[in-house]
Design a protein around this motif. Structure first.
Motif, mmCIF file in Angstrom:
data_model
loop_
_atom_site.group_PDB
_atom_site.id
_atom_site.type_symbol
_atom_site.label_atom_id
_atom_site.label_comp_id
_atom_site.label_asym_id
_atom_site.label_seq_id
_atom_site.Cartn_x
_atom_site.Cartn_y
_atom_site.Cartn_z
ATOM 1 N N ASP A 15 0.833 -1.205 0.000
ATOM 2 C CA ASP A 15 0.000 0.000 0.000
ATOM 3 C C ASP A 15 0.869 1.256 0.000
ATOM 4 O O ASP A 15 0.597 2.220 -0.736
ATOM 5 C CB ASP A 15 -0.926 0.030 1.215
ATOM 6 N N GLU A 18 2.359 1.817 -3.428
ATOM 7 C CA GLU A 18 1.378 2.356 -4.373
ATOM 8 C C GLU A 18 1.130 3.841 -4.122
ATOM 9 O O GLU A 18 0.993 4.621 -5.064
ATOM 10 C CB GLU A 18 0.069 1.582 -4.277
ATOM 11 N N MET A 19 1.073 4.234 -2.844
ATOM 12 C CA MET A 19 0.899 5.647 -2.512
ATOM 13 C C MET A 19 2.066 6.473 -3.035
ATOM 14 O O MET A 19 1.878 7.532 -3.640
ATOM 15 C CB MET A 19 0.804 5.837 -0.998
ATOM 16 N N ALA A 21 4.161 5.783 -5.449
ATOM 17 C CA ALA A 21 4.163 5.826 -6.909
ATOM 18 C C ALA A 21 3.133 6.818 -7.428
ATOM 19 O O ALA A 21 3.398 7.564 -8.383
ATOM 20 C CB ALA A 21 3.901 4.430 -7.475
ATOM 21 N N TYR A 22 1.961 6.846 -6.801
ATOM 22 C CA TYR A 22 0.918 7.771 -7.233
ATOM 23 C C TYR A 22 1.344 9.223 -7.011
ATOM 24 O O TYR A 22 1.219 10.060 -7.906
ATOM 25 C CB TYR A 22 -0.393 7.476 -6.496
ATOM 26 N N ILE A 23 1.850 9.523 -5.821
ATOM 27 C CA ILE A 23 2.300 10.885 -5.515
ATOM 28 C C ILE A 23 3.446 11.278 -6.447
ATOM 29 O O ILE A 23 3.481 12.393 -6.972
ATOM 30 C CB ILE A 23 2.746 10.998 -4.036
ATOM 31 N N SER A 25 3.961 10.227 -9.435
ATOM 32 C CA SER A 25 3.461 10.449 -10.794
ATOM 33 C C SER A 25 2.799 11.820 -10.931
ATOM 34 O O SER A 25 2.784 12.392 -12.015
ATOM 35 C CB SER A 25 2.465 9.354 -11.184
ATOM 36 N N LEU A 26 2.270 12.344 -9.842
ATOM 37 C CA LEU A 26 1.646 13.662 -9.881
ATOM 38 C C LEU A 26 2.660 14.793 -9.758
ATOM 39 O O LEU A 26 2.498 15.847 -10.364
ATOM 40 C CB LEU A 26 0.620 13.806 -8.748
ATOM 41 N N TYR A 27 3.693 14.580 -8.958
ATOM 42 C CA TYR A 27 4.651 15.628 -8.655
ATOM 43 C C TYR A 27 6.059 15.187 -9.055
ATOM 44 O O TYR A 27 6.344 15.031 -10.224
ATOM 45 C CB TYR A 27 4.572 16.017 -7.174
ATOM 46 N N GLY A 32 6.877 11.610 -3.393
ATOM 47 C CA GLY A 32 6.355 10.317 -2.955
ATOM 48 C C GLY A 32 7.097 9.801 -1.737
ATOM 49 O O GLY A 32 6.487 9.310 -0.786
ATOM 50 N N TYR A 35 6.176 11.872 1.371
ATOM 51 C CA TYR A 35 4.843 11.527 1.857
ATOM 52 C C TYR A 35 4.902 10.256 2.704
ATOM 53 O O TYR A 35 4.325 10.188 3.795
ATOM 54 C CB TYR A 35 3.891 11.363 0.670
ATOM 55 N N TRP A 78 -6.289 8.870 5.180
ATOM 56 C CA TRP A 78 -5.972 7.443 5.262
ATOM 57 C C TRP A 78 -6.332 6.905 6.629
ATOM 58 O O TRP A 78 -6.209 7.591 7.636
ATOM 59 C CB TRP A 78 -4.483 7.204 5.011
#
Length: 102
Positions: A15, A18-19, A21-23, A25-27, A32, A35, A78
């Protein structure tokens, strides 16, 4: 005051990945990592405070572990699902708080 040792389960570790990687990809990739470091900082308090949290009423957390406890982090975005086993606090999962149902 009881002090626990913390274990992060493989699912919770995934988890976090994945968090991150997502952060990222945005910034930026560093965002990431930062965070996740903030999340781990919040989890550090559980080694001393895990026993003060009541058993959860959320059904999806109880499906993960019948003795689950929950803690809201990151401004309520979360929910950390964890349980206590002897001298260990085991972090089971990180679930978006909006998915927590009674």
């Amino acid at each position: 005051m009881h002090s626990y040792r913390m274990i992060i389960s493989n699912e919770a570790y995934d988890d976090l990945g994945e968090m991150a990687a997502y952060i990222a990809s945005l910034y930026r990739p560093e965002s990431g990592h930062n965070y996740i470091n903030r999340i781990l900082g919040k989890l550090a308090s559980l080694v001393y405070t895990a026993n003060i949290y009541p058993y959860t009423r959320y059904s999806n957390a109880r499906k993960i572990n019948p003795l689950a406890k929950t803690m809201s982090i990151m401004n309520g975005k979360w929910t950390v699902v964890f349980h206590i086993d002897n001298d260990f606090v085991i972090v089971d999962r990180f679930i978006p708080s909006k998915l927590m149902i009674l």
